[in-house]
Design an enzyme around this catalytic site. Structure first.
Site, PDB file in Angstrom:
ATOM      1  N   HIS A 169      -3.671   4.418  -5.476  1.00  0.00           N
ATOM      2  CA  HIS A 169      -4.465   4.093  -4.284  1.00  0.00           C
ATOM      3  C   HIS A 169      -4.499   5.361  -3.181  1.00  0.00           C
ATOM      4  O   HIS A 169      -4.628   5.674  -2.196  1.00  0.00           O
ATOM      5  CB  HIS A 169      -4.804   3.199  -3.145  1.00  0.00           C
ATOM      6  CG  HIS A 169      -2.805   3.293  -2.203  1.00  0.00           C
ATOM      7  ND1 HIS A 169      -1.631   2.158  -2.989  1.00  0.00           N
ATOM      8  CD2 HIS A 169      -2.702   3.686  -0.859  1.00  0.00           C
ATOM      9  CE1 HIS A 169      -0.966   2.658  -2.249  1.00  0.00           C
ATOM     10  NE2 HIS A 169      -1.160   3.050  -1.118  1.00  0.00           N
TER      11      HIS A 169
HETATM   12  C1  UD1 Z   1      -2.714   3.376   3.663  1.00  0.00           C
HETATM   13  C2  UD1 Z   1      -1.649   4.170   4.570  1.00  0.00           C
HETATM   14  C3  UD1 Z   1      -0.612   4.344   3.041  1.00  0.00           C
HETATM   15  C4  UD1 Z   1      -0.383   3.021   2.954  1.00  0.00           C
HETATM   16  C5  UD1 Z   1      -1.907   2.349   2.390  1.00  0.00           C
HETATM   17  C6  UD1 Z   1      -1.432   1.169   1.900  1.00  0.00           C
HETATM   18  C7  UD1 Z   1      -1.631   6.073   5.877  1.00  0.00           C
HETATM   19  C8  UD1 Z   1      -1.947   7.240   6.669  1.00  0.00           C
HETATM   20  N1  UD1 Z   1      -1.718   5.585   5.247  1.00  0.00           N
HETATM   21  O1  UD1 Z   1      -3.483   4.197   2.669  1.00  0.00           O
HETATM   22  O2  UD1 Z   1       0.508   4.821   3.516  1.00  0.00           O
HETATM   23  O3  UD1 Z   1       0.264   3.414   1.135  1.00  0.00           O
HETATM   24  O4  UD1 Z   1      -2.194   1.926   3.910  1.00  0.00           O
HETATM   25  O5  UD1 Z   1      -1.980   0.121   1.501  1.00  0.00           O
HETATM   26  O6  UD1 Z   1      -1.045   5.479   6.707  1.00  0.00           O
HETATM   27  N2  UD1 Z   1     -10.666   0.277   4.437  1.00  0.00           N
HETATM   28  C9  UD1 Z   1     -11.363  -0.466   4.362  1.00  0.00           C
HETATM   29  N3  UD1 Z   1     -10.584  -1.714   4.577  1.00  0.00           N
HETATM   30  C10 UD1 Z   1      -9.989  -2.180   5.301  1.00  0.00           C
HETATM   31  C11 UD1 Z   1      -8.994  -0.900   5.575  1.00  0.00           C
HETATM   32  C12 UD1 Z   1      -9.037   0.411   5.287  1.00  0.00           C
HETATM   33  O7  UD1 Z   1     -12.089  -0.723   3.104  1.00  0.00           O
HETATM   34  O8  UD1 Z   1      -9.235  -2.770   6.153  1.00  0.00           O
HETATM   35  C13 UD1 Z   1     -10.677   1.819   3.392  1.00  0.00           C
HETATM   36  C14 UD1 Z   1     -11.492   2.616   4.456  1.00  0.00           C
HETATM   37  O9  UD1 Z   1     -13.160   3.592   4.248  1.00  0.00           O
HETATM   38  C15 UD1 Z   1     -10.651   3.470   4.762  1.00  0.00           C
HETATM   39  C16 UD1 Z   1      -9.613   3.797   3.791  1.00  0.00           C
HETATM   40  O10 UD1 Z   1      -9.744   2.597   2.715  1.00  0.00           O
HETATM   41  O11 UD1 Z   1     -11.322   4.856   5.510  1.00  0.00           O
HETATM   42  C17 UD1 Z   1      -8.326   3.979   3.679  1.00  0.00           C
HETATM   43  O12 UD1 Z   1      -8.095   3.519   4.773  1.00  0.00           O
HETATM   44  P1  UD1 Z   1      -6.570   4.483   6.053  1.00  0.00           P
HETATM   45  O13 UD1 Z   1      -6.230   2.825   6.742  1.00  0.00           O
HETATM   46  O14 UD1 Z   1      -6.941   5.512   6.071  1.00  0.00           O
HETATM   47  O15 UD1 Z   1      -5.453   4.349   4.497  1.00  0.00           O
HETATM   48  P2  UD1 Z   1      -4.735   3.977   3.534  1.00  0.00           P
HETATM   49  O16 UD1 Z   1      -5.881   4.174   1.916  1.00  0.00           O
HETATM   50  O17 UD1 Z   1      -5.148   2.764   2.863  1.00  0.00           O
HETATM   51  N1  UDP Z   2      -0.069  -6.334  -2.908  1.00  0.00           N
HETATM   52  C1  UDP Z   2      -1.037  -6.740  -2.870  1.00  0.00           C
HETATM   53  N2  UDP Z   2      -2.378  -7.287  -3.550  1.00  0.00           N
HETATM   54  C2  UDP Z   2      -2.462  -5.855  -3.641  1.00  0.00           C
HETATM   55  C3  UDP Z   2      -1.712  -4.872  -4.473  1.00  0.00           C
HETATM   56  C4  UDP Z   2      -0.627  -4.922  -3.443  1.00  0.00           C
HETATM   57  O1  UDP Z   2      -0.078  -8.048  -2.768  1.00  0.00           O
HETATM   58  O2  UDP Z   2      -3.617  -6.530  -4.813  1.00  0.00           O
HETATM   59  C5  UDP Z   2       1.204  -6.396  -2.488  1.00  0.00           C
HETATM   60  C6  UDP Z   2       2.576  -5.903  -3.260  1.00  0.00           C
HETATM   61  O3  UDP Z   2       2.621  -6.488  -3.457  1.00  0.00           O
HETATM   62  C7  UDP Z   2       3.423  -5.079  -2.445  1.00  0.00           C
HETATM   63  C8  UDP Z   2       2.447  -3.868  -0.876  1.00  0.00           C
HETATM   64  O4  UDP Z   2       0.836  -4.657  -1.277  1.00  0.00           O
HETATM   65  O5  UDP Z   2       3.999  -5.961  -0.758  1.00  0.00           O
HETATM   66  C9  UDP Z   2       2.231  -2.734  -1.338  1.00  0.00           C
HETATM   67  O6  UDP Z   2       1.432  -2.353  -0.718  1.00  0.00           O
HETATM   68  P1  UDP Z   2       0.421  -0.997  -1.068  1.00  0.00           P
HETATM   69  O7  UDP Z   2       1.106  -0.639  -1.799  1.00  0.00           O
HETATM   70  O8  UDP Z   2      -1.002  -1.324  -0.356  1.00  0.00           O
HETATM   71  O9  UDP Z   2       1.154   0.380  -0.220  1.00  0.00           O
HETATM   72  P2  UDP Z   2       2.526   1.070   0.011  1.00  0.00           P
HETATM   73  O10 UDP Z   2       3.734   0.294  -0.403  1.00  0.00           O
HETATM   74  O11 UDP Z   2       2.045   1.851  -1.129  1.00  0.00           O
HETATM   75  O12 UDP Z   2       2.991   1.580   1.152  1.00  0.00           O
END
Ligand code: UD1
Ligand code: UDP
Length: 367
Positions: free
Chosen positions: A207
């Site tokens: 992601h």
């Molecule tokens: C964010 C964090 C990343 C983390 C990840 C965990 C930042 C800069 N990035 O990335 O470090 O690893 O969360 O999963 O804070 N969206 C949905 N539903 C939601 C949330 C988001 O559809 O509930 C979609 C939206 O299109 C949004 C995109 O995901 O624009 C990205 O969401 P965002 O929270 O900006 O960043 P992540 O890629 O989730």
């Molecule tokens: N995770 C989950 N379901 C998923 C993908 C990840 O429960 O479909 C959990 C995973 O076990 C871990 C956390 O989400 O505990 C990691 O989050 P993510 O990879 O979104 O963020 P990052 O660690 O890269 O910030």
């Protein structure tokens, strides 16, 4: 009056890291805990499901900030958290990890003179192009208590001149959640319902913007995964960001993969603990696979979690698709015993040590 601590959650990994700290604080007499949700993640599959499965109390307030550009999201959390802190001023705030909500909340708190606790402090990838690296460095700079998962993080902070009693090696709270719930994950019926067998599946999560936002790069990694699917089932629970990018390049690019919606924590742990191999760009997944003894190929050029390379099961393969394909081949040719890695203080008790350090900080502040 009991001291009050406000815990900020916002994105999926925050719940997993902070639940053990919340539980341990609530087990201590004399600390009142408030939970403030920024609303950065709002889909039930990325937020409510985690709150429920991790046994967190429902947030006292949700700012519903939602998605946007970095500035929009960070500013939304900054303004919302400041408003909440002015209304209910806590004696300390707790933030975790490296997401936009982490930095924004810490910034709102420090300007009001509220002590900031950073859970998972000191990690450094050295890659300033990662938004998370900016968030980590700046959050650490304003934090009053820095709780580290591993000794390398303590060392990183020392290099930046952050040392002394404010830095505590507490261990990995994310692994506390894993220890507590991996047994329950065995009750998940997902494996059977997908017709999968233990150690006969590869699990994928991708992601990071650097991996999925560019159509050519995404297509190239999907082509490697499609070839891997000729050897064993490849299960890919897709983050919404990745799902949106796949739609734009054509879902047929992933036709051999088992594509799923983002999984609940228990379902994800069930697949992660049963996998033969995990391919990821996630931070938390690099740690969990080491704790589970499952081989992990990290599709990134850097990691802020070097302890998983040195003592764990993680291998940093870079972002060349050919290197990923070669690493998959090499891994599948090995016989594995799936022995969990022994990493100091990743023992299921980090939340208790974190709570003790927070209580000590509150006691110092009250003097
Ligand atoms: C964010 C964090 C990343 C983390 C990840 C965990 C930042 C800069 N990035 O990335 O470090 O690893 O969360 O999963 O804070 N969206 C949905 N539903 C939601 C949330 C988001 O559809 O509930 C979609 C939206 O299109 C949004 C995109 O995901 O624009 C990205 O969401 P965002 O929270 O900006 O960043 P992540 O890629 O989730
Ligand atoms: N995770 C989950 N379901 C998923 C993908 C990840 O429960 O479909 C959990 C995973 O076990 C871990 C956390 O989400 O505990 C990691 O989050 P993510 O990879 O979104 O963020 P990052 O660690 O890269 O910030």
């Amino acid at each position: 009056m009991s001291p009050t601590v406000t815990v900020i959650v916002g994105a999926r990994p925050n719940f997993v890291k902070l639940a053990p700290v919340v539980h341990a604080l609530r087990d201590r007499p004399g600390v009142a805990v408030r939970i403030l949700h920024s609303g950065q993640h709002y889909d039930p599959a990325l937020s409510a499901a985690f709150i429920e499965q991790l046994g967190l109390p429902p947030p006292d307030e949700n700012l519903s900030v939602g998605s946007g550009t970095h500035a929009e999201q960070t500013a939304g959390v900054l303004v919302g958290v400041e408003r909440a802190l002015l209304r209910d001023r806590p004696d300390a705030m707790i933030v975790a990890g490296d997401v936009n909500s982490t930095l924004a909340a810490a910034l709102a708190g420090v300007k009001l003179g509220i002590p900031i606790v950073h859970v998972e402090a000191g990690l450094r990838s050295g890659d300033w192009a990662m938004p998370e690296e900016i968030n980590r460095v700046l959050t650490d700079r304003v934090a009053d208590l820095l709780l580290c998962t591993s000794a390398d993080a303590v060392g990183n902070l020392a290099i930046e001149g952050i040392a002394g009693e404010r830095v505590v090696l507490a261990g990995n709270t994310m692994i506390d959640s894993l220890h507590r719930l991996v047994g329950h994950a065995n009750t998940s019926e997902l494996l059977a319902s997908l017709g999968l067998e233990r150690r006969r599946l590869a699990l994928v999560t991708l992601h990071r913007p650097a991996v999925v936002d560019d159509p050519e790069r995404l297509a190239a990694v999907l082509a490697v995964l499609e070839r891997l699917a000729d050897q064993l089932p490849v299960v890919f629970p897709m983050h919404p960001r990745t799902r949106a990018r796949l739609q734009s390049i054509g879902p047929r690019r992933a036709r051999k993969l088992v594509l799923l919606e983002p999984l609940s924590y228990l379902d994800f742990l069930a697949l992660e603990s049963a996998a033969r191999l995990v391919i990821t760009d996630s931070g938390g997944v690099q740690e969990e696979t080491s704790a589970l003894g499952v081989p992990c190929l990290t599709y990134r050029t850097t990691t802020e979690r070097p302890v998983t390379l040195e003592l764990g099961t993680n291998r940093l393969v870079g972002t060349d698709p050919a290197a990923l394909a070669a690493a998959c081949r090499e891994e599948l040719a090995l016989a594995r015993d799936f022995a969990p890695a022994a990493i100091p203080l990743w023992d299921g008790h980090a939340g208790e040590r974190a709570a003790a350090a927070i209580a000590a900080m509150l006691a110092r502040g009250a003097q």
